[in-house]
Design a protein around this motif. Structure first.
Motif, PDB file in Angstrom:
ATOM      1  N   SER A 208      22.736 -63.240 -27.491  1.00 25.19           N
ATOM      2  CA  SER A 208      21.731 -63.871 -26.628  1.00 25.19           C
ATOM      3  C   SER A 208      21.785 -65.381 -26.769  1.00 25.19           C
ATOM      4  CB  SER A 208      20.326 -63.387 -27.007  1.00 25.19           C
ATOM      5  OG  SER A 208      20.275 -61.974 -27.027  1.00 25.19           O
ATOM      6  N   LYS A 254      30.688 -55.763 -28.692  1.00 25.63           N
ATOM      7  CA  LYS A 254      30.027 -55.037 -29.768  1.00 25.63           C
ATOM      8  C   LYS A 254      30.654 -53.668 -29.940  1.00 25.63           C
ATOM      9  CE  LYS A 254      25.853 -57.580 -29.387  1.00 25.63           C
ATOM     10  NZ  LYS A 254      24.442 -57.596 -29.119  1.00 25.63           N
ATOM     11  N   ASP A 315       9.412 -66.171 -30.281  1.00 29.48           N
ATOM     12  CA  ASP A 315       8.404 -65.743 -29.292  1.00 29.48           C
ATOM     13  C   ASP A 315       7.579 -64.557 -29.800  1.00 29.48           C
ATOM     14  OD1 ASP A 315      10.067 -63.236 -27.714  1.00 29.48           O
ATOM     15  OD2 ASP A 315      11.252 -64.738 -28.771  1.00 29.48           O
TER      16      ASP A 315
END
Ligand code: GDP
Ligand code: GDP
Length: 450
Positions: A208, A254, A315
């Protein structure tokens, strides 16, 4: 851990680059300082002082025939020290490693001593270009003494008188010929974009993060296929600068649940750390810090790379988790207090702009060079204020120190007698307090002479 100030100074890499370095080596009293004065053309520049830790300055900028170079004077130890020859050789070795060329000064009147021969062995091993100065040839009559120095087997002796200036022009011409036009890349510094690795255990948000920084302007630069590891780097422009992100394939592709996956993942992580200059270790701040996180940070420190710790998924942070996180950091991450810390959210992009300044600060710390004069002034102050404890009537003495390499900063400290581990850690701590080294491991090597 260092929370970065909002305004980290922008990273200015010198365009001109450093000057080539000439180390002046030789045993005490052969006339090194006098010769340095002669070379830099300032009588007052080198201060006479008491032998021991400090010499006011040891590095000077010089200019001969329009070319500039840096002169590093070695010295600052006790000429009466026991095992002097070994000391001279040891100091010469450090200076030689840091230099592009060496001016080896011998007292032509006294002739060759054990200490001179010890230096010659170091010079041979180093393979660095050497100019041999046969000093104290004040007049024609002792010119023949200089010729005896051919027997050292390191080339032509330049008969000079540092005191009167005799012969120094020819010697300096030879020095210029020995110095590289541009300084050689030292300490393995490679040109091109700085190399960054993003590492961390699975699911902390590495891909990300990479996707967020890369946006669309990424360029895949190498693809070596065929093995379990197929490193693919990407060139990514961030903060107006191009960066080489190491082995991004390992992040993007991955391989879940494959056999031996974890083993290969850690191999791959270690390989990425080895190739990087600066490593961003990503941590999932919403979960407890684990052994695996610590292992990765330890690997970065052991590899001697610059380190930035990115606390991702901020977050998800709430008061309670934050309370526990700070405690975990205090408990488990004290040894990485020097690493810049950035709190980010790869998901929302929050604080992503803090990443580049943190990386630059860590690279700056990693490349810091402390001039030998400053280092020895620091050691002098430290020893004066906090001498090594006396044990069974003995007190080891710090003779001098020098920064052997940067990337990471590595210091060699020469002592008479064994320094206690706690005192060595004390020196390391004080080095950080005085000189910073944000984001970088610092290595201190004690070289004890009896
Ligand atoms: P260092 O310990 O190698 O730095 O040596 P110094 O530069 O301090 O010199 C040691 C001594 O040798 C001093 O007394 C100098 O004046 C003397 N000296 C240095 N160069 C010459 C020279 O060319 N001729 C003579 N006669 N004496 C010199
Ligand atoms: P990697 O295995 O380290 O590459 O981790 P990924 O980038 O695949 O992320 C693992 C999971 O965490 C995914 O479901 C992401 O959407 C999620 N994730 C990544 N970064 C953040 C973040 O900053 N906040 C939140 N809430 N989730 C994130």
């Amino acid at each position: 851990m260092t929370d970065l100030p909002i305004d980290v100074p922008t990273h200015d890499r010198e365009d001109a680059g450093p000057l080539p370095v000439l180390a002046i080596v030789g045993r005490p009293n052969v006339g090194k300082s006098t010769l340095v004065n002669r070379i830099i053309g300032r009588r007052e520049a080198v201060v006479e002082d008491t032998p021991g830790v400090t010499r006011d300055r040891v590095s000077y900028d010089a200019n001969w025939a329009g070319r500039e170079f840096t002169v590093v004077d070695t010295g600052g130890w006790d000429p009466d020290a026991v095992g002097m020859a070994a000391l001279v050789a040891a100091q010469a070795e450090v200076a030689i490693n840091a230099a592009d060329a060496v001016l080896f000064v011998v007292d032509a009147v006294v002739g060759i001593t054990d200490a001179d021969e010890a230096v010659v062995r170091v010079l041979r091993k180093s393979g660095k270009p050497v100019v041999l100065a046969a000093n104290k040839v004040d007049d024609q009559r002792i010119e023949s003494e200089a010729m005896n120095l051919w027997s050292l087997g390191i080339g032509e002796p330049f008969a000079v008188s540092a005191m009167h200036g005799r012969g120094t022009g020819d010697m300096l011409d030879a020095v210029l010929a020995a110095l590289p036009e541009a300084p050689a890349e030292r300490d393995g510094e490679a040109g091109g974009p700085r190399r960054v690795a993003i590492v961390g255990k699975p699911n902390v948000g590495k891909s990300s993060l990479l996707n967020k920084v890369a946006k669309e302007d990424r360029v895949v630069v190498s693809d070596v296929a065929g093995t379990t590891v197929d490193p693919v780097d990407e060139l990514i422009t961030l903060g107006g600068q191009e960066w080489r992100f190491i082995d991004t394939a390992g992040i993007r592709r991955k391989v879940k649940n494959a056999q031996g996956h974890e083993y290969y993942a850690s191999l791959r992580t270690n390989a990425a750390i080895e190739r990087a200059e600066v490593v961003v270790v990503v941590i999932d701040s919403s979960e407890s810090i684990t052994e695996q996180d610590l292992r990765i940070m330890n690997a970065v420190e052991e590899a001697g790379k610059a380190l930035v710790i990115a606390y991702n998924k901020w977050d998800l942070m709430d008061e309670e988790r934050r309370y526990y996180l700070e405690r975990e950091i205090d408990r488990d991450l004290v040894q990485f207090r020097w690493a810049p810390r950035v709190n980010i959210s790869a998901l929302t992009g929050w604080h992503m702009e803090k990443l580049v300044p943190a990386i630059e600060a860590a690279l700056d710390g990693w490349q810091t060079r402390v001039p030998t004069g400053q280092l020895n002034a620091f050691l002098g102050r430290l020893v004066a204020a906090h001498p090594h404890p006396v044990r069974s009537g003995k007190q080891p003495k710090i003779l001098f120190g020098t920064q052997a390499t940067t990337m990471p900063p590595t210091f060699a400290i020469f002592t008479s007698g064994q320094i206690e581990a706690s005192y060595q850690r004390f020196i390391e701590r004080r080095l950080r307090e005085d000189f910073g080294f944000v984001g970088s491991p610092v290595h201190v090597q004690i070289r004890a002479r009896q």
